[in-house]
Each structure stands twice: as C-alpha cells, then as structure tokens.
Design a protein around this motif. Sequence first.
Motif, mmCIF file in Angstrom:
data_model
loop_
_atom_site.group_PDB
_atom_site.id
_atom_site.type_symbol
_atom_site.label_atom_id
_atom_site.label_comp_id
_atom_site.label_asym_id
_atom_site.label_seq_id
_atom_site.Cartn_x
_atom_site.Cartn_y
_atom_site.Cartn_z
ATOM 1 N N GLU A 160 0.842 -1.190 0.000
ATOM 2 C CA GLU A 160 0.000 0.000 0.000
ATOM 3 C C GLU A 160 0.881 1.245 0.000
ATOM 4 O O GLU A 160 1.952 1.265 0.604
ATOM 5 N N THR A 161 0.414 2.270 -0.684
ATOM 6 C CA THR A 161 1.120 3.535 -0.702
ATOM 7 C C THR A 161 0.116 4.657 -0.865
ATOM 8 O O THR A 161 -1.085 4.418 -1.000
ATOM 9 N N PHE A 162 0.600 5.894 -0.835
ATOM 10 C CA PHE A 162 -0.248 7.066 -1.006
ATOM 11 C C PHE A 162 -0.028 7.659 -2.385
ATOM 12 O O PHE A 162 1.095 7.670 -2.894
ATOM 13 N N SER A 163 -1.098 8.207 -2.981
ATOM 14 C CA SER A 163 -0.961 8.865 -4.276
ATOM 15 C C SER A 163 -0.020 10.066 -4.162
ATOM 16 O O SER A 163 0.725 10.378 -5.101
ATOM 17 N N LYS A 164 -0.026 10.731 -3.003
ATOM 18 C CA LYS A 164 0.859 11.879 -2.796
ATOM 19 C C LYS A 164 2.313 11.447 -2.879
ATOM 20 O O LYS A 164 3.141 12.115 -3.507
ATOM 21 N N PHE A 220 17.952 -2.749 -16.460
ATOM 22 C CA PHE A 220 16.630 -3.354 -16.275
ATOM 23 C C PHE A 220 15.817 -2.502 -15.294
ATOM 24 O O PHE A 220 16.303 -2.177 -14.209
ATOM 25 N N PRO A 221 14.589 -2.120 -15.638
ATOM 26 C CA PRO A 221 13.793 -1.243 -14.771
ATOM 27 C C PRO A 221 13.502 -1.885 -13.409
ATOM 28 O O PRO A 221 12.914 -2.962 -13.332
ATOM 29 N N HIS A 222 13.892 -1.228 -12.356
ATOM 30 C CA HIS A 222 13.667 -1.760 -11.021
ATOM 31 C C HIS A 222 12.196 -1.778 -10.634
ATOM 32 O O HIS A 222 11.801 -2.489 -9.713
ATOM 33 N N LYS A 223 11.385 -1.012 -11.339
ATOM 34 C CA LYS A 223 9.941 -1.055 -11.070
ATOM 35 C C LYS A 223 9.383 -2.450 -11.341
ATOM 36 O O LYS A 223 8.469 -2.901 -10.645
ATOM 37 N N PHE A 224 9.915 -3.125 -12.355
ATOM 38 C CA PHE A 224 9.444 -4.470 -12.664
ATOM 39 C C PHE A 224 9.841 -5.447 -11.572
ATOM 40 O O PHE A 224 9.106 -6.386 -11.258
ATOM 41 N N LEU A 225 11.022 -5.231 -10.985
ATOM 42 C CA LEU A 225 11.443 -6.073 -9.872
ATOM 43 C C LEU A 225 10.513 -5.877 -8.679
ATOM 44 O O LEU A 225 10.148 -6.846 -8.001
ATOM 45 N N ALA A 226 10.120 -4.624 -8.442
ATOM 46 C CA ALA A 226 9.190 -4.338 -7.346
ATOM 47 C C ALA A 226 7.834 -4.972 -7.611
ATOM 48 O O ALA A 226 7.175 -5.479 -6.695
ATOM 49 N N LEU A 227 7.401 -4.948 -8.885
ATOM 50 C CA LEU A 227 6.121 -5.558 -9.246
ATOM 51 C C LEU A 227 6.142 -7.062 -8.991
ATOM 52 O O LEU A 227 5.187 -7.629 -8.453
ATOM 53 N N LEU A 228 7.256 -7.704 -9.363
ATOM 54 C CA LEU A 228 7.370 -9.147 -9.143
ATOM 55 C C LEU A 228 7.399 -9.499 -7.662
ATOM 56 O O LEU A 228 6.848 -10.513 -7.234
ATOM 57 N N GLU A 229 8.022 -8.645 -6.869
ATOM 58 C CA GLU A 229 8.165 -8.914 -5.446
ATOM 59 C C GLU A 229 6.912 -8.554 -4.648
ATOM 60 O O GLU A 229 6.504 -9.290 -3.739
ATOM 61 N N LEU A 230 6.261 -7.443 -5.035
ATOM 62 C CA LEU A 230 5.187 -6.897 -4.210
ATOM 63 C C LEU A 230 3.818 -6.905 -4.872
ATOM 64 O O LEU A 230 2.797 -6.790 -4.201
ATOM 65 N N GLY A 231 3.790 -6.996 -6.202
ATOM 66 C CA GLY A 231 2.521 -6.928 -6.902
ATOM 67 C C GLY A 231 2.076 -5.489 -7.160
ATOM 68 O O GLY A 231 2.773 -4.545 -6.821
ATOM 69 N N VAL A 232 0.886 -5.329 -7.742
ATOM 70 C CA VAL A 232 0.341 -3.993 -8.013
ATOM 71 C C VAL A 232 -0.064 -3.361 -6.680
ATOM 72 O O VAL A 232 -0.810 -3.947 -5.918
ATOM 73 N N PRO A 233 0.440 -2.157 -6.395
ATOM 74 C CA PRO A 233 0.121 -1.563 -5.094
ATOM 75 C C PRO A 233 -1.315 -1.062 -5.015
ATOM 76 O O PRO A 233 -1.944 -0.756 -6.032
ATOM 77 N N LYS A 234 -1.817 -0.982 -3.803
ATOM 78 C CA LYS A 234 -3.073 -0.301 -3.545
ATOM 79 C C LYS A 234 -2.729 1.156 -3.231
ATOM 80 O O LYS A 234 -2.031 1.436 -2.256
ATOM 81 N N VAL A 235 -3.189 2.081 -4.070
ATOM 82 C CA VAL A 235 -2.836 3.485 -3.916
ATOM 83 C C VAL A 235 -3.970 4.218 -3.204
ATOM 84 O O VAL A 235 -5.081 4.315 -3.726
ATOM 85 N N ASN A 236 -3.701 4.699 -2.022
ATOM 86 C CA ASN A 236 -4.719 5.377 -1.215
ATOM 87 C C ASN A 236 -4.728 6.879 -1.494
ATOM 88 O O ASN A 236 -3.763 7.432 -1.952
#
Length: 228
Positions: A116-120, A212-228
């Motif tokens: 989970e993260t914030f849109s801000k 290699f984009p580290h965002k893809f590594l984060a996606l593989l590790e954490l999945g699509v975030p829930k943005v509050n």
Amino acid sequence: HIYCPRQMTYDGNEFISCGIAADLFGYPARTYTKDGLVQTKRAFYADGSGIFMSKKNYLKVGMMDEETFLFAEDVDLSWKGHLIGLEVIPVKDSIVYHYSGGSVGMGGFPKEKKYETFSKRRFFAERNIIRNIIKNYKWWNVIWILTYYVLINIVEMLSLLFTRQFKAIFETYIKAYIWNIRNMKDTLIKRRKIQGIRTVGDLEVMKKMSFFPHKFLALLELGVPKVN
C-alpha cells in the motif's frame, strides 16, 4: 565522496538501507538482503535521511533541488555528485534511526503482505524522476531514456486501470506530467547549471546503474500496489 550510514527502524530491529541502488531512471531497488548483511547491488545514492558530504561539494552541485521537495531529491543530489566524479560510499558502522515514509504519513513498505502507498507519495516520486532525467542526462540520452520511462508509466497506468484505481492514475501520473510541463523553464535552468560543471560522461554514470527497470522487480516482489 558521498557517505551513507546504515539506516535502521526506530526500534533498531529492522534494517532499511545503507546506500541504495538505482536503475537508469534513478528508481531505487533493494540493495541488500533483508537483514542488511549482504550487499547484492552497487549503491548509487545516499538516502536523504542520512547524507554526509563536504560543504564544498554540496555547494558545487547546487545543493538539494528545492523544487523536488520530497522523494528522489536525494537521488538527484548523489547523481549530480557522480557527474563531478564523486563516489557513494556505504558506512555500515555509522547508524541512524529512521521512520521511512513518515513525511507523507505512511511508509512505502508492504503491510500485512499487501503493498500500500499514497498517491501523494507516488506523485512526488514520479514527478521528480522525470525532472531528474531531464536535468542530469545529455540531450541524446534524455530522448530515449524519457521515452523508455513514459512507456513504463503507461504500463503502470494500465495496471491501475485494470485494478479499478482510476483516481490514482490522475493523482499520480497525469499530475506529475502536468507539473513537469508547467515547471520546464526552471528544470532547464537547473539543467544548464549541472551540465556546465559536469566532468563525467553519461556512460560512466550508467555503469553504476541498472538497465533493467527496477519497477518491474518491485512488481514481481510486491505486486500492483493499492494506492490510497
């Protein structure tokens, strides 16, 4: 040089970082094993909550960019340091205690196995990554790297669309692009200053980054975030 201490949570039980790796966009990646004992990637920047460098070099690179305000401003500072020949050096024996993400009321770490993260928080990060790319690369590299990043942003927006997080698309990505367009004049002024004092080429700096984009590594590790 730029020195980065070992960061721990307030209770001293969890390792956070001791210098952080980055990809071509300046996006961070896990640099150590979770316990902080083994460094798995080369540190590219010192986290903003613990940076040690000489006043002379700090002034030379133009200090922190006040317009970036929060998130990726530390990436920019170390990046500018690399452009004048400085190295980022982790110092594990020096310890600081930090509440990561406290400035926006929420850390960027997974909570109960759901990311989970914030849109801000995401807005600041996206906006500043784009600004850093424009400021710190030579123009020929700005063109292809920024295009590469825009394509990644499109994929991210599609993932939010499929998870029905419509508001997050505007609050995070669209607003980040609007802000950069409106502030392009100031970005170019800052760009001219750093390009005028740099002594190191982009290729040498890129060798310290990951293609290699580290965002893809984060996606593989954490999945699509829930943005509050």
